[in-house]
Design an enzyme around this catalytic site. Structure first.
Site, short mmCIF file in Angstrom:
data_model
loop_
_atom_site.label_atom_id
_atom_site.label_comp_id
_atom_site.label_asym_id
_atom_site.label_seq_id
_atom_site.Cartn_x
_atom_site.Cartn_y
_atom_site.Cartn_z
CB THR A 119 21.22 4.11 -66.19
OG1 THR A 119 20.85 5.46 -65.97
CG2 THR A 119 20.87 3.72 -67.61
NE ARG A 125 16.39 13.92 -66.61
CZ ARG A 125 17.21 12.90 -66.37
NH1 ARG A 125 16.75 11.68 -66.18
NH2 ARG A 125 18.51 13.09 -66.32
CB VAL A 126 13.80 12.89 -72.45
CG1 VAL A 126 14.47 11.74 -73.19
CG2 VAL A 126 12.30 12.90 -72.73
N GLY A 127 16.12 11.78 -70.18
CA GLY A 127 17.55 11.75 -69.89
C GLY A 127 18.34 11.29 -71.10
CG ASP A 128 22.31 9.70 -70.45
OD1 ASP A 128 21.53 9.58 -69.48
OD2 ASP A 128 23.38 9.08 -70.54
CB THR A 164 24.99 4.79 -65.84
OG1 THR A 164 24.34 5.12 -64.61
CG2 THR A 164 26.40 4.31 -65.53
N GLY A 165 24.63 8.07 -65.50
CA GLY A 165 25.08 9.23 -64.74
C GLY A 165 24.10 10.37 -64.86
N GLY A 175 22.33 12.56 -66.65
CA GLY A 175 22.04 12.48 -68.08
C GLY A 175 22.14 13.79 -68.85
#
Lengths: 323, 323
Positions: free
Chosen positions: A181, A209-212, A232-233, A235
């Site tokens: 990210t 898929r939706v991440g953080d 970042t990571g 999510g």
């Protein structure tokens, strides 16, 4: 801690398990250069008395244009061989926010998020509706192929093969090649904070898929009374622990220092459950934090007037270069 | 405050500006009945020593099936005349969570969110990718027309006409007809909390608009050390103030009572900036809160063993009925 608002910018370009032995010197050098360029882009805004919001926008635009980082050009591929980019931005002054998820079209996804904040009645737009909004307002677009890079294509091929074999990871030692990210947080001379995050997600992720990153309060958060955070990571863990808002709440409600608050979330909340990653944060006093619980995080920071940019990849390898 | 976990269930069916003079007696009665039925569905789980997670799932399923409420059957229409439903669920015990956005297919969107939590590697799926996941795992589906109701169709026609004329609101006095959400929070005998939220969004919303319901930390949140929250209202504001996580953080980090924390967010954070709505919350001691800053919120609660269900629409009109 300082009572005067000396502008500060902190950025990241992704975090993950990075095997230093497997990373080439050339790749490391190029990453340091890319981080320094993004710092310069944001710092130039702060130097002319610009806003934190504009500074994080410019820093993230630079990282999106750099194919080394997983956002904009150089975004990873989904399992379907497409790109689905997410981005979010938040203004700590009035807690306005904008986010987009699952778009492929705007050259700079962070500008799509900012347009949602400034030119729509909404905070969060996803998928085709988000894409249409971006076209309607005339954002600069690029063809899907423009975002493609050989490196990310190879990562997709490898990941799909690995899944088919049911193998463990045998990649090039840079896990951030598969996810990652970019993000920035800033404090400006007016005392305002802002945060921005942009990502291509995870290599071979499920479509949809939706991440953080676009989840306000998770991957992206800013409020002037707490702090600004870009994470970042992995999510999924960052959503479940509302990482951005949790760091701010610890500063604002529990009186923790920014450093303690950020470390508690990354090292105590996330690390024990396997929530690999890190974050960058700044508060209104100009305190900064850049914790990560994995072997590396592409990162950098700069305080206005010092004439120095700081960039780093692994723990303890910080490098100083002139602005 | 009690040290023993006496199971509690609190639900809502949306909040908004409701002109009591324009609401029919029949509609009010039907809403009280619908709320009571949802309480019974959730309470039955708690009575057989079931989990908070199952209790909120069953309560929300009942509200989704009731065409009076804006979720599942009876969901509002987008500007394009389609339905786009959002839902989220969170287990306070381990902070697992699942969310879906922009789906039309699964009869119970809350089961889609729960399946994301339990059967995928992800926390948040949106759009076509989410829809495909729901089909692949064999969730009960319904045709788009199954979700249609005359009342919501009329609301769309009216809203589109109003926009064309540039008029103010001249509806039937029930703003929750245009937006609205359903949700539930529960404490079970094991001391665990859970929250669930489901919505059709806002009438005539832009395609792709994601509200606060599926945003973990905004419309939906649960952690055993803080509280469980399900929110309803003008979602954009609820995202910008990370409402669910903020209430929990005030309880957990600032030592506020649940009632004070929930009231502070709804009345002090949101009301002054026009963030209309409310929330339901429960903590591990069984304290509950149901604040709203608009004229009404469809709501109800029940403590196991009291034999009584409480339902309400306006301020101060609480009604008691036997279980």
């Amino acid at each position: 801690m300082s009572a005067i608002a000396v502008p500060v910018l902190v950025i990241h370009g992704g975090a993950g398990v990075m095997d230093r032995k497997k990373m080439t010197r050339e790749h490391e050098e190029a990453c340091h250069v890319g981080l320094a360029q993004a710092l310069r882009a944001g710092l130039a805004v702060l130097a002319r008395n610009g806003t934190a919001l504009d500074a994080v926008t410019e820093a993230v635009k630079a990282l999106e244009d750099d194919p080394l980082f997983n956002a904009g050009r150089g975004a990873v591929f989904t399992a379907a061989g497409t790109h689905e980019m997410d981005a979010a931005i938040m203004d700590g002054n009035d807690q306005r926010a904008g986010a987009v998820a699952g778009i492929c079209g705007p050259r700079h996804p962070i500008l799509a998020a900012r347009a949602v904040m400034e030119q729509s009645d909404h905070v969060f737009l996803a998928g085709e509706g988000a894409a249409r909004f971006c076209r309607d307002i005339g954002l600069e677009h690029q063809e899907p192929a423009w975002f493609d890079t050989e490196r990310r294509r190879a990562a997709l091929t490898e990941e799909l093969a690995r899944r088919q074999k049911g193998d463990g990871d045998d990649g090039d030692g840079d896990e951030s090649r598969k996810h990652g990210t970019v993000g920035a947080v800033a404090l400006d001379a007016h005392g305002n904070l802002a945060a921005a995050t942009s990502t291509g997600g995870m290599t071979a992720k499920a479509v949809g898929r939706v991440g953080d990153s676009p989840v306000i309060g998770a991957g992206t958060w800013a409020d002037n009374t707490g702090c600004a955070v870009s994470a970042t990571g992995h999510g999924e863990y960052f959503i479940r622990y509302a990482v951005g808002h949790e760091v701010s709440a610890r500063v604002r409600l529990a009186g923790q220092t920014l450093e303690d608050a950020a470390a508690a979330v990354i090292q105590e909340d996330l690390a024990p459950i396997g929530g690999s990653g890190g974050l960058v944060a700044v508060d209104r006093h100009g305190n900064i934090a850049l914790p990560f619980n994995c072997s590396g995080m592409y990162r950098g920071f700069a305080k206005l007037g010092t004439g120095t940019l700081h960039t780093g990849i692994y723990a303890g390898d910080e490098r100083k270069v002139p602005v």
